[in-house]
Design an enzyme around this catalytic site. Sequence first.
Site, PDB file in Angstrom:
ATOM      1  N   ARG A 149     -35.895   4.821-133.503  1.00 54.43           N
ATOM      2  CA  ARG A 149     -35.853   4.383-132.087  1.00 54.43           C
ATOM      3  C   ARG A 149     -37.620   3.129-131.387  1.00 54.43           C
ATOM      4  O   ARG A 149     -36.803   2.085-131.301  1.00 54.43           O
ATOM      5  CB  ARG A 149     -36.557   5.208-130.157  1.00 54.43           C
ATOM      6  CG  ARG A 149     -35.387   6.094-130.198  1.00 54.43           C
ATOM      7  CD  ARG A 149     -35.726   6.677-128.253  1.00 54.43           C
ATOM      8  NE  ARG A 149     -36.133   5.642-127.668  1.00 54.43           N
ATOM      9  CZ  ARG A 149     -36.985   6.783-127.127  1.00 54.43           C
ATOM     10  NH1 ARG A 149     -37.164   7.766-127.217  1.00 54.43           N
ATOM     11  NH2 ARG A 149     -37.454   5.776-126.337  1.00 54.43           N
ATOM     12  N   CYS A 150     -38.559   3.599-132.635  1.00 61.09           N
ATOM     13  CA  CYS A 150     -40.120   2.493-132.789  1.00 61.09           C
ATOM     14  C   CYS A 150     -39.033   1.557-133.722  1.00 61.09           C
ATOM     15  O   CYS A 150     -39.451   1.925-135.471  1.00 61.09           O
ATOM     16  CB  CYS A 150     -40.572   3.318-133.377  1.00 61.09           C
ATOM     17  SG  CYS A 150     -42.107   2.857-133.969  1.00 61.09           S
TER      18      CYS A 150
END
Length: 65
Positions: free
Chosen positions: A11-12
């Site tokens: 998600r980063c």
Amino acid sequence: MADGILYHNPRCSKSRQALELLQAEGLSPQVVEYLKTPPDAATLKKLLGQLGLSARDILRRKEAA
């Protein structure tokens, strides 16, 4: 054989960029999604020692707990 270990959060955006950069260089790191498989205390201490950092140094500052 893996070219090191990447503790990864898909998600980063920075983590995704890091993985893309490594792969672009022809490297194949072992990817550990640390939110699914967190490292134990001994592993964290070892990594922090290798990096010369404290636990506080690696905390995310812009993300909700």
